[in-house]
Design a protein around this motif. Sequence first.
Motif, PDB file in Angstrom:
ATOM      1  N   UNK A 133      18.778  -3.988 -11.917  1.00 34.74           N
ATOM      2  CA  UNK A 133      17.731  -2.898 -12.307  1.00 34.74           C
ATOM      3  C   UNK A 133      16.700  -3.371 -12.885  1.00 34.74           C
ATOM      4  N   UNK A 134      15.245  -4.009 -12.122  1.00 36.32           N
ATOM      5  CA  UNK A 134      14.254  -4.326 -12.824  1.00 36.32           C
ATOM      6  C   UNK A 134      13.187  -3.716 -14.258  1.00 36.32           C
ATOM      7  N   UNK A 135      13.461  -2.066 -14.322  1.00 32.85           N
ATOM      8  CA  UNK A 135      13.066  -1.091 -14.521  1.00 32.85           C
ATOM      9  C   UNK A 135      13.187  -0.055 -14.622  1.00 32.85           C
ATOM     10  N   UNK A 136      13.276   1.025 -14.997  1.00 32.56           N
ATOM     11  CA  UNK A 136      12.897   2.169 -14.877  1.00 32.56           C
ATOM     12  C   UNK A 136      14.554   2.620 -13.406  1.00 32.56           C
ATOM     13  N   UNK A 137      13.512   3.123 -12.049  1.00 30.12           N
ATOM     14  CA  UNK A 137      13.630   2.817 -10.802  1.00 30.12           C
ATOM     15  C   UNK A 137      13.257   2.344  -9.928  1.00 30.12           C
ATOM     16  N   UNK A 138      12.950   0.503 -11.064  1.00 33.31           N
ATOM     17  CA  UNK A 138      12.671  -0.655 -10.277  1.00 33.31           C
ATOM     18  C   UNK A 138      13.529  -1.178 -10.003  1.00 33.31           C
ATOM     19  N   UNK A 163      21.404  10.735 -10.482  1.00 33.25           N
ATOM     20  CA  UNK A 163      22.500  11.142  -8.869  1.00 33.25           C
ATOM     21  C   UNK A 163      21.336   9.810  -8.105  1.00 33.25           C
ATOM     22  N   UNK A 164      20.193  10.090  -7.800  1.00 30.93           N
ATOM     23  CA  UNK A 164      18.798   9.865  -7.199  1.00 30.93           C
ATOM     24  C   UNK A 164      19.426   7.746  -7.224  1.00 30.93           C
ATOM     25  N   UNK A 165      19.059   7.141  -8.646  1.00 35.65           N
ATOM     26  CA  UNK A 165      19.481   6.072  -9.028  1.00 35.65           C
ATOM     27  C   UNK A 165      20.880   5.251  -8.095  1.00 35.65           C
ATOM     28  N   UNK A 166      21.522   6.282  -8.603  1.00 31.62           N
ATOM     29  CA  UNK A 166      22.466   6.081  -8.128  1.00 31.62           C
ATOM     30  C   UNK A 166      22.956   5.448  -6.831  1.00 31.62           C
ATOM     31  N   UNK A 167      22.515   6.673  -6.015  1.00 32.71           N
ATOM     32  CA  UNK A 167      22.578   6.205  -4.630  1.00 32.71           C
ATOM     33  C   UNK A 167      21.877   5.692  -4.230  1.00 32.71           C
TER      34      UNK A 167
END
Length: 307
Positions: free
Chosen positions: A223-228, A202-206
């Motif tokens: 989207x370069x990596x997991x949370x990058x 949900x954080x990544x989508x937001x």
Amino acid sequence: MEVYSLVMHQNTGQGISSLSNTQLEDVIAEIEQAIEWHQLWYKNLLRCLIADTPANEQDLSDNAHNLCRFGQWFNKLPEQTLNLHPYFSEIASAHQKMHQGAKVLLSLKESNSAIPVNLLDQFHTDLDSLRDYFEAINDELCELLHTRDPLTGATNRTNLVENLQKEHELCKRKSLSCALIMIDLDHFKQVNDEFGHGAGDKVLIALVKCIKSHLREYDQLYRYGGEEFLVCLPQTELEGAKSFSERLRAGIAALKIEIGNDKHIYVTGSFGVALINADDDIEAAIERADQAMYQAKKSGRNRVFVA
């Protein structure tokens, strides 16, 4: 749910790229169904012309292109949908022309007149043209879906270097600057550990929704990596990219992300900004933005660092 109810509220200025992954999948399914309907119609036409079966009265009408199953579906599409891609208007014209040719062939058959080869050839040319438009728009939709991150809808890394090289060449020809911004969420592992991976999703989508709300139509988000995530800002100087990053950093920090059971969490991001130089290797430019982002983290996180 049919395609016209799915896409009628989209921002047509961004074309098919404005559609979500789910909407893209539904539009592709609708077009594939339309192709299937048309194949069935063509087989029935061949039966009439070759096996001497009775013609469908609808096909002898001047309005035949509006009466077939494809025509009925196509006519329900609102203007917003038709504006999503220029091929929709080309399909409309090619479809009408093909039906006009089919009517001529069937009329000759009904009157027991010989069908001239040039008319038959023209009909098949028009038919092939319609099929080409179908395939082209479907291929484009499938390619877009293939290069999308399934969770966030951001572009994945499949064509990242190739796309940035094209942008770089364009900037060089016009003597313009192009900026890259590497964004990494701070302490994202703690979000997953404390609240679970569903909350992390949900954080990544937001986050992506927030980033997209700040982008211009021609900016690019990967989207370069997991949370990058990597943002490309064409026609942007270093100072402009820094100002953009500061606005986006503040926007992300202000997000109130609901994760269920009346729980909300807040996140921050670290930003690294770099220009793609005229003689640059794209991967080297990405590396500079990445190193700048790590400097932002070392400097305390939730900040922008310029390479």
